[in-house]
Design an enzyme around this catalytic site. Structure first.
Site, PDB file in Angstrom:
ATOM      1  N   TYR A  39     -18.285  10.576 -18.853  1.00 12.90           N
ATOM      2  CA  TYR A  39     -16.983   9.946 -19.062  1.00 12.90           C
ATOM      3  C   TYR A  39     -15.858  10.891 -18.646  1.00 12.90           C
ATOM      4  O   TYR A  39     -16.084  12.074 -18.395  1.00 12.90           O
ATOM      5  CB  TYR A  39     -16.827   9.496 -20.521  1.00 12.90           C
ATOM      6  N   ARG A  53     -14.089  16.577 -11.507  1.00 14.31           N
ATOM      7  CA  ARG A  53     -15.057  16.883 -12.569  1.00 14.31           C
ATOM      8  C   ARG A  53     -16.041  15.723 -12.756  1.00 14.31           C
ATOM      9  O   ARG A  53     -17.228  15.942 -13.019  1.00 14.31           O
ATOM     10  CB  ARG A  53     -14.352  17.199 -13.889  1.00 14.31           C
ATOM     11  N   ARG A  88     -36.467  -0.753 -21.835  1.00 11.08           N
ATOM     12  CA  ARG A  88     -36.207   0.633 -22.232  1.00 11.08           C
ATOM     13  C   ARG A  88     -37.328   1.527 -21.709  1.00 11.08           C
ATOM     14  O   ARG A  88     -38.501   1.199 -21.908  1.00 11.08           O
ATOM     15  CB  ARG A  88     -36.118   0.725 -23.757  1.00 11.08           C
ATOM     16  N   LYS A  98     -19.818  16.381 -18.736  1.00 14.76           N
ATOM     17  CA  LYS A  98     -19.068  15.582 -19.723  1.00 14.76           C
ATOM     18  C   LYS A  98     -19.840  14.301 -20.049  1.00 14.76           C
ATOM     19  O   LYS A  98     -19.533  13.213 -19.568  1.00 14.76           O
ATOM     20  CB  LYS A  98     -17.666  15.277 -19.182  1.00 14.76           C
ATOM     21  N   GLU A 109     -15.934  26.272 -28.340  1.00 11.02           N
ATOM     22  CA  GLU A 109     -14.752  25.419 -28.098  1.00 11.02           C
ATOM     23  C   GLU A 109     -14.540  24.519 -29.300  1.00 11.02           C
ATOM     24  O   GLU A 109     -15.317  24.556 -30.257  1.00 11.02           O
ATOM     25  CB  GLU A 109     -14.940  24.597 -26.815  1.00 11.02           C
ATOM     26  N   LEU A 165     -17.193  22.819 -21.938  1.00 10.42           N
ATOM     27  CA  LEU A 165     -16.685  21.891 -20.927  1.00 10.42           C
ATOM     28  C   LEU A 165     -15.557  22.591 -20.169  1.00 10.42           C
ATOM     29  O   LEU A 165     -14.719  23.266 -20.774  1.00 10.42           O
ATOM     30  CB  LEU A 165     -16.143  20.622 -21.597  1.00 10.42           C
TER      31      LEU A 165
HETATM   32  N1  PLP Z   1     -14.120  20.623 -24.580  1.00  9.52           N
HETATM   33  C1  PLP Z   1     -14.693  19.494 -25.028  1.00  9.52           C
HETATM   34  C2  PLP Z   1     -15.971  19.581 -25.778  1.00  9.52           C
HETATM   35  C3  PLP Z   1     -14.087  18.246 -24.794  1.00  9.52           C
HETATM   36  O1  PLP Z   1     -14.666  17.121 -25.251  1.00  9.52           O
HETATM   37  C4  PLP Z   1     -12.841  18.209 -24.108  1.00  9.52           C
HETATM   38  C5  PLP Z   1     -12.167  16.929 -23.836  1.00  9.52           C
HETATM   39  O2  PLP Z   1     -12.631  15.878 -24.189  1.00  9.52           O
HETATM   40  C6  PLP Z   1     -12.276  19.409 -23.674  1.00  9.52           C
HETATM   41  C7  PLP Z   1     -12.948  20.601 -23.915  1.00  9.52           C
HETATM   42  C8  PLP Z   1     -10.959  19.433 -22.937  1.00  9.52           C
HETATM   43  O3  PLP Z   1     -11.112  18.964 -21.631  1.00  9.52           O
HETATM   44  P1  PLP Z   1      -9.875  18.301 -20.855  1.00  9.52           P
HETATM   45  O4  PLP Z   1      -8.788  19.304 -20.863  1.00  9.52           O
HETATM   46  O5  PLP Z   1     -10.406  18.045 -19.503  1.00  9.52           O
HETATM   47  O6  PLP Z   1      -9.520  17.059 -21.618  1.00  9.52           O
END
Ligand code: PLP
Length: 286
Positions: free
Chosen positions: A32, A51, A100, A150, A182, A206
């Site tokens: 996503y 991304r 499935r 993501k 994070e 991420l």
């Molecule tokens: N880290 C995680 C785990 C996230 O889910 C997100 C955004 O959803 C981010 C960092 C920040 O990413 P972005 O700046 O691209 O929204």
């Protein structure tokens, strides 16, 4: 009622349907993106599109639309929903095979599913939390090893937010081997003696699109940036802390596990970065 996009069609939200055999639903087999909209314009569309391509390719998924089509769909949804400030959510899954099965379906037989919808957030850039800061708890990071992709597997981050809520806080910072990875849905930073510290880009986090922009603006503004892991103890002793994400931009963190950070109020570095980020993002939005 919103107009949403599903597999080539714009539909009223209550008529948009996805199969019960969709692998996004059954296996969290999908990726996503969330792109923010300010003044009816897309913030960093190209960053999110790049991304997205990377997430898809890491999972051997193919986009059902070209980059230009994707931009067109985003703009069409903004127009059809008269969106001024808010977000566009995009999800692509490995589609809906006839049954499935753990094995991936043949992509020539099962097309991916693509869904986009808008979320209206009037005054998104003026969130009151940016003035007060948010309070976070720390939790162990027990997610899988490919956090750079993501994916829609968001159960643990979702549980993390609930753990924070249960303690009267706003969010959780995840910690692995003593080091902060994070936030549940954002990248984490501390400021020490004027230096901005944030974990480097590896498979452990991420690669935030907001992170990339904020670090670029910080360097342009002659701020010192150290991309290195930092511990929870360092964070508690920092002068400032903050998080970044597409939907919250730059958000100060004023407390970690009940310990006030710095003065316990949003700090000047986070405030300045938020200001620069919003100003530059509005200018560059398309
Ligand atoms: N880290 C995680 C785990 C996230 O889910 C997100 C955004 O959803 C981010 C960092 C920040 O990413 P972005 O700046 O691209 O929204």
């Amino acid at each position: 009622m919103r107009t949403v996009y599903v597999n080539g069609e714009y539909l009223p939200e209550d008529q948009a349907k996805v199969s019960i055999f969709d692998r996004g639903f059954l296996m969290a087999d999908g990726v996503y993106e969330v792109t923010s909209v300010l003044d009816g314009k897309l913030v960093d569309f190209d960053g999110h599109a790049v991304r997205l391509d990377r997430s898809l390719s890491e999972l051997s998924l193919h986009s059902p639309v070209t980059r230009d089509e994707l931009l067109q769909i985003h703009r069409e949804l903004v127009a059809r929903n008269a969106l001024t400030d808010g977000l566009i959510y995009l999800q692509i899954t490995r589609g809906a095979p006839a049954d499935r099965d753990f094995a991936f379906p043949d992509p020539d037989e099962v097309p991916p599913t693509i869904v986009l919808f808008t979320q209206s957030k009037p005054g998104l850039a003026d969130a009151p939390a940016a003035k007060t800061g948010i309070r976070v708890i720390s939790i162990e990071d027990i997610r899988w090893g490919r956090r750079d992709i993501k994916t829609v597997q968001l159960l643990y981050p979702s549980m993390g937010k609930m753990m924070a809520k249960a303690k009267g806080c706003d969010d959780a910072w995840m910690v692995e081997n003593g080091y902060v990875t994070e936030g549940t849905s954002n990248n984490a930073y501390i400021v020490r003696d004027g230096r901005i510290v944030t974990r480097p880009k590896t498979n452990d986090i991420l690669h935030g699109i907001t992170r990339a922009a904020v670090l670029r603006y910080a360097e342009e503004a002659q701020m010192e940036v150290d991309e290195r892991p930092f511990t929870l103890d360092e964070a508690r002793a920092a002068d400032e802390a903050f998080v970044t994400s597409a939907s919250t931009f730059v958000m100060p963190v004023v407390e970690i596990d009940g310990t006030p950070i710095g003065t316990g109020a949003p700090g000047p570095v986070a405030a300045r970065l938020r200001e620069i980020y919003l100003e530059e993002s509005r200018k560059a939005a398309i």
